[in-house]
Design an enzyme around this catalytic site. Structure first.
Site, PDB file in Angstrom:
ATOM      1  N   ASP A  84       0.825  -1.211   0.000  1.00 38.31           N
ATOM      2  CA  ASP A  84       0.000   0.000   0.000  1.00 38.31           C
ATOM      3  C   ASP A  84       0.852   1.252   0.000  1.00 38.31           C
ATOM      4  O   ASP A  84       0.549   2.232  -0.673  1.00 38.31           O
ATOM      5  CB  ASP A  84      -0.913   0.012   1.225  1.00 38.31           C
ATOM      6  CG  ASP A  84      -2.123  -0.874   1.038  1.00 38.31           C
ATOM      7  OD1 ASP A  84      -3.016  -0.846   1.898  1.00 38.31           O
ATOM      8  OD2 ASP A  84      -2.179  -1.600   0.031  1.00 38.31           O
ATOM      9  N   CYS A 110      -5.695 -23.607  -1.888  1.00 36.19           N
ATOM     10  CA  CYS A 110      -4.624 -24.568  -1.570  1.00 36.19           C
ATOM     11  C   CYS A 110      -5.041 -25.505  -0.448  1.00 36.19           C
ATOM     12  O   CYS A 110      -4.799 -26.712  -0.504  1.00 36.19           O
ATOM     13  CB  CYS A 110      -3.343 -23.831  -1.205  1.00 36.19           C
ATOM     14  SG  CYS A 110      -2.586 -23.018  -2.625  1.00 36.19           S
ATOM     15  N   CYS A 125       1.715  -7.151   5.171  1.00 38.80           N
ATOM     16  CA  CYS A 125       1.049  -5.898   4.776  1.00 38.80           C
ATOM     17  C   CYS A 125      -0.462  -5.974   5.017  1.00 38.80           C
ATOM     18  O   CYS A 125      -1.042  -7.059   5.120  1.00 38.80           O
ATOM     19  CB  CYS A 125       1.356  -5.585   3.321  1.00 38.80           C
ATOM     20  SG  CYS A 125       0.997  -3.895   2.867  1.00 38.80           S
ATOM     21  N   ASP A 126      -1.060  -4.821   5.067  1.00 31.02           N
ATOM     22  CA  ASP A 126      -2.456  -4.633   5.501  1.00 31.02           C
ATOM     23  C   ASP A 126      -3.426  -5.746   5.116  1.00 31.02           C
ATOM     24  O   ASP A 126      -4.097  -6.334   5.945  1.00 31.02           O
ATOM     25  CB  ASP A 126      -3.021  -3.373   4.837  1.00 31.02           C
ATOM     26  CG  ASP A 126      -2.250  -2.133   5.162  1.00 31.02           C
ATOM     27  OD1 ASP A 126      -2.655  -1.066   4.708  1.00 31.02           O
ATOM     28  OD2 ASP A 126      -1.251  -2.235   5.885  1.00 31.02           O
ATOM     29  N   LYS A 127      -3.533  -6.006   3.791  1.00 33.72           N
ATOM     30  CA  LYS A 127      -4.620  -6.882   3.311  1.00 33.72           C
ATOM     31  C   LYS A 127      -4.298  -8.339   3.559  1.00 33.72           C
ATOM     32  O   LYS A 127      -5.151  -9.212   3.447  1.00 33.72           O
ATOM     33  CB  LYS A 127      -4.859  -6.692   1.800  1.00 33.72           C
ATOM     34  CG  LYS A 127      -5.096  -5.277   1.330  1.00 33.72           C
ATOM     35  CD  LYS A 127      -3.864  -4.445   1.388  1.00 33.72           C
ATOM     36  CE  LYS A 127      -2.696  -5.076   0.690  1.00 33.72           C
ATOM     37  NZ  LYS A 127      -1.439  -4.377   0.992  1.00 33.72           N
ATOM     38  N   CYS A 197       4.021  -1.219   8.595  1.00 34.20           N
ATOM     39  CA  CYS A 197       3.964   0.199   8.967  1.00 34.20           C
ATOM     40  C   CYS A 197       3.682   0.403  10.445  1.00 34.20           C
ATOM     41  O   CYS A 197       2.735  -0.145  10.988  1.00 34.20           O
ATOM     42  CB  CYS A 197       2.908   0.874   8.118  1.00 34.20           C
ATOM     43  SG  CYS A 197       3.368   0.828   6.392  1.00 34.20           S
ATOM     44  N   GLU A 448      -7.150   3.548  -1.290  1.00 35.89           N
ATOM     45  CA  GLU A 448      -6.945   4.365  -0.097  1.00 35.89           C
ATOM     46  C   GLU A 448      -6.485   5.763  -0.502  1.00 35.89           C
ATOM     47  O   GLU A 448      -5.742   5.926  -1.456  1.00 35.89           O
ATOM     48  CB  GLU A 448      -5.887   3.724   0.803  1.00 35.89           C
ATOM     49  CG  GLU A 448      -6.311   2.396   1.382  1.00 35.89           C
ATOM     50  CD  GLU A 448      -5.257   1.786   2.284  1.00 35.89           C
ATOM     51  OE1 GLU A 448      -4.130   2.290   2.317  1.00 35.89           O
ATOM     52  OE2 GLU A 448      -5.564   0.785   2.945  1.00 35.89           O
ATOM     53  N   SER A 474      -6.237   4.987   4.287  1.00 38.59           N
ATOM     54  CA  SER A 474      -5.197   4.207   4.924  1.00 38.59           C
ATOM     55  C   SER A 474      -5.352   4.366   6.427  1.00 38.59           C
ATOM     56  O   SER A 474      -6.008   5.287   6.900  1.00 38.59           O
ATOM     57  CB  SER A 474      -3.861   4.796   4.466  1.00 38.59           C
ATOM     58  OG  SER A 474      -2.994   4.932   5.537  1.00 38.59           O
TER      59      SER A 474
HETATM   60  C1  LIG Z   1       0.578   4.241   6.536  1.00 42.65           C
HETATM   61  C2  LIG Z   1      -0.415   3.614   5.824  1.00 42.65           C
HETATM   62  C3  LIG Z   1      -0.208   2.278   5.334  1.00 42.65           C
HETATM   63  C4  LIG Z   1       0.745   2.332   4.189  1.00 42.65           C
HETATM   64  C5  LIG Z   1      -1.554   1.755   4.925  1.00 42.65           C
HETATM   65  O1  LIG Z   1      -1.805   1.547   3.771  1.00 42.65           O
HETATM   66  C6  LIG Z   1      -2.634   1.532   5.904  1.00 42.65           C
HETATM   67  O2  LIG Z   1      -2.402   1.651   7.105  1.00 42.65           O
HETATM   68  O3  LIG Z   1      -3.760   1.226   5.450  1.00 42.65           O
HETATM   69 MG   LIG Z   2      -3.494   0.282   3.574  1.00 37.29          MG
END
Ligand SMILES: CC[C@H](C)C(=O)C(=O)O
Ligand SMILES: [Mg+2]
Length: 561
Positions: A84, A110, A125-127, A197, A448, A474
């Protein structure tokens, strides 16, 4: 043995027919004794695409070793991610929410395709978190979620930096409030290595809520990816998962309505991301649990904000970890009856049992407040309604200097022109920006909007300019901003009918988003409205645009009722 292990055994009746299937396993180095062991998938989110996932391979390697040591057959497979932070403000951000669905499909496919007895999902990461859990719930074999861990702060001139520091520096620099040297150094130093993050943004929001939900181990959600304790978590999780396979403890036995209430309570107490609203509507759908957008408002009224965390607070997730982590927050909430102690978790114990030995809030920290002295008496994630959003929309409403704003609409049908207007000083205090055709179908992909909201904060306009969108935000977004407006513009929602200069109110007290235009005029505008041509007619974005449910239903692709 589990049902699946039986089917793979040399059971003479059914087993004979399975000889061709088994022969493939011999090709993978299986011995005959292996067929009686549980086959456990390791969904490996490692990727060199983004720092959020670049430190996951050692977790996947540790998982394979730990599962073998506990008498299971680990089966490694990959799940994708996009970043993101790298995609923000570009066309690539349209693939972010789409990747949640792709990850969920990967895990489900799977696990189901290989008759797995259990699965350990590793993400960063987020998703990765909502997608992984949706896949776990759909497959519904014993499962545990492993969060890769948060990032440590960058450092510059005595300041702690993180990715949002850079987004906000864009606004500061464009407003002449920052030197070019500082701007370039902040860009270079904000991200010191691997990990997700660092504020209570979407990744840490989802990981923290997974501890509360009971699908991750206690303390795991706020560990730093670069610290070795994440490997200890993997080993403990492998043991818990093999025990869960033996007990046939499945994700839908854990993710109940009460468990989701626990998760939402922790999201509210920690000031989590607005994305949690969208993702928990999708998670509840995958779990077959009745949960609506109005349930968030019910919870908000009773759960206070206890943690002083970025984006609007002072601290990062690693500071929360050092102050006691999510167990400390949950212990405080349980003591005041704000979460359910009898929910079962992946440890094989209940929430209350998991928390029994957790010490009370430490006096030598000010990251986590007691319920008796909260940052805010009610939660921050509010569901607003009104004629622009009859299905609802989402805003963070705590800590706002101007909780009510009424102003002229500044209308943009794409994010880039909105960002350009902000950067070129065309947006003034009192304006209400309308960013539309950015919803699940219209974007498509409901991107976002951190680039424009971060720039507004950097320019010092975060408290005086309203921004509404049928896109999303975000976790790093804060200010007078309202997302997930539903119905979206592409579906003919009222947001599509707004004209430049119309007066719009965002009212955090009344939880109202209102367009001050007569109904007759709106009816005329609606009669004249024509849906624009789809931006994509092939591939994953076209499929998402075709099948996505409303944001008020989680923007899932498998809601057919
Ligand atoms: C800082 C934000 C991050 C990159 C993001 O995408 C979220 O927290 O949704
Ligand atoms: Mg995000």
């Amino acid at each position: 043995m589990t049902d699946a292990a039986n089917r793979r055994s040399r059971n003479i009746t059914e087993g004979v027919a399975r000889a061709p299937n088994r022969s493939m396993y011999y090709g993978m180095g299986y011995q005959e004794s292996d067929f009686g062991k549980p086959m456990i998938g390791v969904a490996n989110g490692h990727s060199t695409i983004t720092p959020c996932n670049s430190g996951l391979q050692r977790l996947a390697d540790a998982a394979v070793i730990a599962l073998k040591e506990t008498g299971a057959n680990p089966q490694l497979f990959g799940t994708p991610t996009i970043s993101d932070g790298m995609a923000m403000g570009t066309e690539g951000m349209k693939y972010s929410l789409v990747s949640r669905e792709v990850i969920a499909d990967c895990v489900e496919t799977c696990v189901g395709g290989q008759w797995m007895d259990g699965v350990m999902v590793i993400g960063g990461c987020d998703k990765n978190m909502p997608g992984g859990l949706m896949g776990m719930l759909r497959a519904n074999v014993p499962a545990v979620y492993i969060y890769g861990g948060t990032i440590l702060p960058g450092k510059y001139k005595g300041q702690d930096l993180n990715i949002v520091s850079v987004f906000e520096a864009v606004g500061q620099f464009s407003a002449g409030k920052m030197s070019e040297e500082d701007f370039c150094e902040i860009e270079r130093r904000a991200i010191p290595g691997s990990g997700s993050c660092g504020g209570m943004y979407t990744a840490n929001t989802m990981s923290s809520s997974f501890e509360a939900l009971g699908v991750s181990l206690p303390y795991s959600s706020t560990m730093a990816n670069v610290e070795d304790e994440v490997l200890g978590n993997v080993r403990e999780a492998a043991q818990a998962l093999v025990e869960a396979v033996k007990r046939d403890l499945k994700p839908r036995d854990i993710v109940t309505r009460e468990a989701i209430e626990n998760a939402v309570a922790v999201i509210l107490a920690t000031g989590g991301s607005t994305n949690a609203v969208l993702h928990y509507l999708a998670i509840a759908h995958a779990a077959g649990v009745a949960w609506s957008i109005d349930d968030f408002e019910r919870m908000r009224k009773k759960v206070p904000v206890l943690c002083d965390l970025k984006p609007s607070g002072r601290f990062l997730a690693i500071d929360l970890h050092r102050a006691g982590g999510i167990p400390a927050v949950m212990k405080e909430l349980l003591a005041h009856g704000l979460i359910h102690g009898d929910c079962m978790t992946i440890t094989g114990k209940t929430v209350a049992e998991n928390l029994a030995e957790v010490p009370a809030l430490r006096a030598d920290q000010d990251v986590i407040r007691p319920v008796t002295n909260p940052l805010y008496a009610q939660g921050h994630l509010a569901i607003l309604k009104g004629n622009i959003a009859p299905e609802g929309c989402v805003a963070k409403i705590t800590g706002l200097k101007n909780p009510v704003i009424t102003g002229p609409a500044r209308v943009f049908d794409d994010e880039q022109s909105a960002l350009a207007a902000i950067m070129n000083g065309k947006i003034k205090a009192g304006d209400v920006m309308v960013l539309r055709y950015l919803g699940p179908k219209g974007g498509p992909g409901m991107p976002e909007m951190l680039a424009p909201t971060g720039a507004l904060i950097g320019q010092g306009l975060g408290e005086s300019v309203g921004l509404i969108t049928d896109g999303r935000f975000s976790g790093g977004t804060w200010g007078m901003v309202v997302g997930h407006v539903a119905p979206e513009a592409y579906e003919g929602g009222t947001i599509a009918l707004v004209h430049e200069g119309d007066r719009i109110s965002i009212d955090a007290h009344q939880l109202l988003l209102q367009l001050h235009v007569d109904d007759e005029v709106l009816a005329q505008r609606r009669a004249a409205w024509v849906r624009p041509a789809p931006r994509y007619t092939r591939g994953v974005l076209a499929k998402f645009a075709k099948n996505a449910a409303s944001a008020s239903l989680g923007a899932v692709l498998d809601r057919f009722e």
